[in-house]
Write an enzyme that holds these catalytic residues in place. Structure first.
Site, PDB file in Angstrom:
ATOM      1  N   HIS A 241       2.654   2.705  -9.118  1.00  0.00           N
ATOM      2  CA  HIS A 241       2.453   1.260  -9.263  1.00  0.00           C
ATOM      3  C   HIS A 241       3.656   0.629  -9.964  1.00  0.00           C
ATOM      4  O   HIS A 241       4.075  -0.478  -9.614  1.00  0.00           O
ATOM      5  CB  HIS A 241       1.167   0.975 -10.049  1.00  0.00           C
ATOM      6  CG  HIS A 241      -0.070   1.441  -9.331  1.00  0.00           C
ATOM      7  ND1 HIS A 241      -0.280   1.198  -7.987  1.00  0.00           N
ATOM      8  CD2 HIS A 241      -1.161   2.130  -9.760  1.00  0.00           C
ATOM      9  CE1 HIS A 241      -1.445   1.721  -7.628  1.00  0.00           C
ATOM     10  NE2 HIS A 241      -1.994   2.296  -8.678  1.00  0.00           N
TER      11      HIS A 241
ATOM     12  N   LEU B 182      10.441 -20.882  -2.350  1.00  0.00           N
ATOM     13  CA  LEU B 182       9.486 -19.885  -1.855  1.00  0.00           C
ATOM     14  C   LEU B 182       8.176 -20.025  -2.620  1.00  0.00           C
ATOM     15  O   LEU B 182       8.179 -20.119  -3.850  1.00  0.00           O
ATOM     16  CB  LEU B 182      10.040 -18.466  -2.064  1.00  0.00           C
ATOM     17  CG  LEU B 182       9.073 -17.318  -1.749  1.00  0.00           C
ATOM     18  CD1 LEU B 182       8.860 -17.178  -0.241  1.00  0.00           C
ATOM     19  CD2 LEU B 182       9.584 -15.991  -2.310  1.00  0.00           C
TER      20      LEU B 182
ATOM     21  N   ASP C 141       0.844  -1.194   0.000  1.00  0.00           N
ATOM     22  CA  ASP C 141       0.000   0.000   0.000  1.00  0.00           C
ATOM     23  C   ASP C 141       0.879   1.243   0.000  1.00  0.00           C
ATOM     24  O   ASP C 141       1.934   1.271   0.631  1.00  0.00           O
ATOM     25  CB  ASP C 141      -0.911  -0.004   1.237  1.00  0.00           C
ATOM     26  CG  ASP C 141      -2.042   1.007   1.095  1.00  0.00           C
ATOM     27  OD1 ASP C 141      -2.309   1.448  -0.036  1.00  0.00           O
ATOM     28  OD2 ASP C 141      -2.636   1.361   2.118  1.00  0.00           O
TER      29      ASP C 141
END
Ligand code: IPE
Ligand code: MG
Length: 220
Positions: free
Chosen positions: A19, A113, A2
């Site tokens: 972004h 991962l 965020d």
């Protein structure tokens, strides 16, 4: 993830530039998480409520996501990163859906991962969908249908709320709120959060062993 928009506005840039910078952060954080021994990393890329944003911003986010998946698939395979997405697929455009499917199948054997990207995701809807899927509803069956419990949740951008993210899975999550905007979040921030997490006393509703010992001594 965020704070992209505010990061951009503070620099006099359009939100989309934030972004784009946020995608760079994803690369750093995935690498740092993997190096720190994190097994599962879930990133909140696009919430089901984000459809309320202007059309151009939504399109830019979807484009960035498809590009990211296309670009990172090769590196993910090499680094043992398994990519998956969570959330609804039926409202995504065909190109993004195809990019997701390609990334998921190409990286399926990664074991270092597990990188889960939440796209068109709502925690409440995920619980509803899981409840509809399972035959015998129980805590265990719902947990199996939803996904692993969250140990640590980090929210950047200074807000202190969950915003419909992994609601069930966060039942005992440790929460860390960072004031950093996502594009400024770095490997050091992630490592700092992991260090703080390791220092926390997780009791899951029980009492710490030292308190039990003290109690027993008192009863003797
Ligand atoms: C990124 O930050 C979150 C995404 C939906 C990708 P924001 O777009 O929420 O940035 P702020 O909160 O407006 O700064
Ligand atoms: Mg925001």
């Amino acid at each position: 993830m965020d704070g992209n928009g505010r990061w951009a506005l503070a620099r006099g840039l359009p939100r989309v530039a934030g972004h784009r910078a946020g995608v760079e952060t994803v690369g750093r954080v995935v690498e740092a998480a993997s190096a720190a021994g994190v097994g599962i990393l879930t990133l909140f890329a696009f919430s089901s409520d984000n459809w309320r944003r202007p059309r151009e911003e939504v399109q830019a986010l979807m484009r960035l996501l498809a590009d990211y998946l296309q670009r990172e698939t090769g590196r993910s395979v090499a680094n043992g990163v398994r990519i998956e997405t969570i959330g609804r697929r039926d409202r995504l455009d065909a190109e993004l859906r195809a990019a997701i499917e390609r990334a998921e199948s190409a990286t399926a054997s990664g074991t270092r991962l597990r990188l889960r990207i939440a796209v068109d995701y709502s925690g409440r809807d995920a619980i509803l969908a899981a409840a509809r899927r399972v035959a015998n509803l129980s805590r265990e069956s719902l947990e199996d249908a939803l996904g692993p419990p969250v140990d640590l949740l980090i929210r950047t951008g200074g807000e202190r709320r969950l915003s419909d993210f992994l609601l069930w899975e966060c039942a005992y999550a440790e929460l860390i709120f960072s004031r950093r905007m996502w594009p400024d979040f770095g490997a050091e921030d992630l490592l700092g959060a992991v260090r703080e997490f390791r220092g926390r006393d997780r009791r899951f509703g029980a009492v710490p062993p030292t308190a039990v010992r003290r109690q027993e001594a008192w009863l003797d």
